[in-house]
Design a protein around this motif. Structure first.
Motif, mmCIF file in Angstrom:
data_model
loop_
_atom_site.group_PDB
_atom_site.id
_atom_site.type_symbol
_atom_site.label_atom_id
_atom_site.label_comp_id
_atom_site.label_asym_id
_atom_site.label_seq_id
_atom_site.Cartn_x
_atom_site.Cartn_y
_atom_site.Cartn_z
ATOM 1 N N ARG A 88 -6.519 4.485 12.148
ATOM 2 C CA ARG A 88 -5.920 5.036 10.930
ATOM 3 C C ARG A 88 -5.506 3.923 9.975
ATOM 4 N NH1 ARG A 88 -1.665 9.673 12.214
ATOM 5 N NH2 ARG A 88 -0.140 9.158 10.606
ATOM 6 N N GLU B 275 0.260 4.303 -0.129
ATOM 7 C CA GLU B 275 -0.212 5.421 0.693
ATOM 8 C C GLU B 275 0.289 5.346 2.138
ATOM 9 O OE1 GLU B 275 -1.859 3.507 -1.401
ATOM 10 O OE2 GLU B 275 -3.910 4.252 -1.700
ATOM 11 N N THR B 276 0.738 4.181 2.566
ATOM 12 C CA THR B 276 1.237 4.099 3.942
ATOM 13 C C THR B 276 2.672 4.594 4.067
ATOM 14 O OG1 THR B 276 1.994 1.811 3.651
ATOM 15 C CG2 THR B 276 -0.249 2.110 4.484
ATOM 16 N N GLN C 251 4.600 6.893 6.901
ATOM 17 C CA GLN C 251 3.740 6.957 8.083
ATOM 18 C C GLN C 251 4.164 5.947 9.147
ATOM 19 O OE1 GLN C 251 -0.464 7.752 7.793
ATOM 20 N NE2 GLN C 251 -0.381 7.519 5.569
ATOM 21 N N GLU D 182 -8.628 2.206 8.520
ATOM 22 C CA GLU D 182 -9.287 3.019 7.490
ATOM 23 C C GLU D 182 -8.517 3.010 6.183
ATOM 24 O OE1 GLU D 182 -10.424 7.172 8.155
ATOM 25 O OE2 GLU D 182 -11.232 6.463 10.084
ATOM 26 N N LEU D 183 -7.204 3.136 6.301
ATOM 27 C CA LEU D 183 -6.358 3.179 5.106
ATOM 28 C C LEU D 183 -6.389 1.872 4.337
ATOM 29 C CD1 LEU D 183 -2.947 4.889 6.022
ATOM 30 C CD2 LEU D 183 -4.285 5.292 3.947
ATOM 31 N N THR D 184 -6.526 0.765 5.044
ATOM 32 C CA THR D 184 -6.269 -0.541 4.425
ATOM 33 C C THR D 184 -7.401 -1.543 4.528
ATOM 34 O OG1 THR D 184 -5.368 -1.533 6.447
ATOM 35 C CG2 THR D 184 -3.820 -0.299 5.044
ATOM 36 N N LYS E 245 0.854 -1.190 0.000
ATOM 37 C CA LYS E 245 0.000 0.000 0.000
ATOM 38 C C LYS E 245 0.886 1.235 0.000
ATOM 39 C CE LYS E 245 -4.349 1.486 0.734
ATOM 40 N NZ LYS E 245 -5.472 1.060 -0.112
#
Lengths: 335, 335
Positions: free
Chosen positions: B303, B248-249, B252, B306-308, B246
């Protein structure tokens, strides 16, 4: 500034044994000057690592009133011996160049992180009652998510130096919490004044600016709009002295700001004003610096002010004038 | 759990070269099992430092489907060679004992802090496009100031391990921000399951509890009211796999909790229930552990969810039952 035995706030330093790491640097030497005025027995420890802040010229006026021991804080047995019997430790030794920390991350880690842990283990062993003030830095916050930055701001260091200084400070807080060591950290903004390195731009933009104007050359302003604070060294010293004696600050990491924030352009203009002339050129940020630049920074140091009554007293124009006056007399010692 | 090439979410691992440090440990070996199922070329790196988590028994069933390289992550040249050409790095090698970190702080620093910085420098040099997932820990928050603990909670590590893991993680975030490395950190709660160390209480209270009940002996519950979460290893593995794919992670640090929190007493009772019998004794916290204990801990991992879309799927009773079943067959490999 009057530094005499008559300042009753600092009577606690009279006849006290005080060790200062980074003792030949900007803040360390200015601290020493105050402390000998209070009647303390001052031991200055400095590694004299080239291009760090140590300079014997910084203590020329007090050389016969302090003891100087050249040693690196990474030297475990030297530190063990020197720490024994001390009442106060001002822990200022550091690698302070952000750019160097990216190019030589291992060295930064060894000095700012690993040596701090080792030093604290030694404090536990040989000087568990000693009061310690650690020189932290606002660098550990990284690019501000809001302004002004208080102590609750998330820590997201923007360079290797910031990570290592974050860890070094965290050991201090931990050793307070777990072992009861009387230690605290001051998260400093940019400190300047007589005694700072001015040879190059390694540690602080202002040093090389001072050198250039004194040599009658143009200095470079990278970017220009970023806001920064500058704290005059005597005000920083006052904060360290107060923190060392204030038991309530133990276990805390406290911001120390610099009063009014200025844009780099505003600072450049103030320098030219203080010098009675000079000129500068605006430049794009060099790429390797841009990627670790933190943008605007404004400190909220309300917590320290409330706890201690401290506030910076030397304004920018005065501080710059005093710095210029010093370097006009001593320039060759700093090139 | 089905680990086959048919799980399209993980098609990105097919024929991919994947390196896992701490590869013979609890999470590393379970990750390897999934990855070989996806058709990845798996390289397991483990130091086999005594009393750390590495155990060849953990990969007995997949030994001929993975490559094993015994080396310490502190070994710069070995790491440089092994990292070159990898597509994924699961960075799990660590010193994980909180108590050991207080008694041997230098070792903890070398593994959890300094070796991470070195590893990231090597990633920049030889595998800059590689996706990295770092195993972080909730330990860096210290004693919670509020519950549940989200990622904005202040970092105030309660032991040396926490400071070093905080710094190790911060290097990952920094190398993302400054150099664009595709790395992220998962701040894990207590992970348990088949493959964990059960010899003693060094890393996790549950290990020694399992051993004692399997040996028909009483186990000790220190304190008892503190709330903790336990995350079954397969759920942790799923989080690592998802995070690696992913994008987007990247950059982070994300909490990974364990579902329902239980008091230690509740966990003790669940273990006895899962075992069909057993007994325990409540004890005062040993002093050296009490001073680094963090009290209740409950994770807010909203978090990452929600992201994954990730959520833990194995409940405590099932996870304990599967762990007991495993150790009944393989007990001698873990003593």
């Amino acid at each position: 500034m009057v530094t005499s035995r008559s300042d009753s706030r600092f009577a606690g330093f009279r006849d006290a044994r005080v060790m200062i790491t980074g003792g030949l640097g900007l803040i360390g030497s200015a601290l020493a000057r105050r402390l000998v005025g209070f009647g303390a027995e001052v031991l200055l420890v400095d590694s004299m690592v080239p291009d760090a802040g140590g300079n014997p010229a910084n203590i020329a006026d007090i050389r016969d009133r302090v003891r100087v021991n050249i040693a690196d804080i990474r030297d475990r047995e030297a530190m063990r011996h020197l720490l024994a019997g001390q009442h106060f430790l001002f822990d200022l030794a550091a690698q302070t160049s952000h750019l160097d920390s990216m190019n030589a991350p291992d060295h930064d880690l060894a000095v700012n992180c690993a040596a701090q842990l080792q030093l604290l283990e030694l404090c536990r062993a040989v000087a568990p009652e000693m009061a310690v003030v650690h020189a932290g830095t606002r660098q550990i916050y990284g690019r501000p998510q809001y302004l002004p930055v208080d102590e609750a701001h998330p820590l997201r260091p923007a360079d290797v130096n910031g990570v290592n200084k974050m860890a070094g400070e965290a050991y201090h807080l931990l050793f307070h919490d777990v072992y009861g060591l009387n230690t605290r950290s001051l998260r400093l903004t940019n400190v300047y004044g007589p005694g700072m390195r001015i040879r190059d731009a390694r540690q602080n933009f202002l040093g090389i600016w001072l050198r250039r104007v004194l040599e009658g050359a143009a200095f470079e302003v990278w970017g220009g709009e970023q806001r920064r604070e500058l704290l005059f060294v005597e005000d920083a010293v006052e904060a360290f002295l107060i923190a060392a004696l204030k038991r309530e600050t133990a276990g805390q990491a406290l911001n120390i700001g610099g009063g009014e924030p200025y844009s780099l352009l505003g600072l450049a203009e103030a320098l030219i004003r203080a010098n009675g002339g000079g000129h500068f050129e605006r430049r794009e940020f060099p790429e390797e610096r841009k990627r670790i630049d933190i943008g605007d920074f404004v400190t909220d140091d309300g917590r320290f002010r409330e706890l201690t009554g401290w506030a910076p007293r030397v304004d920018l124009d005065d501080g710059l004038a005093r710095s210029l006056k010093y370097y006009r007399r001593h320039l060759t010692d700093y090139l």
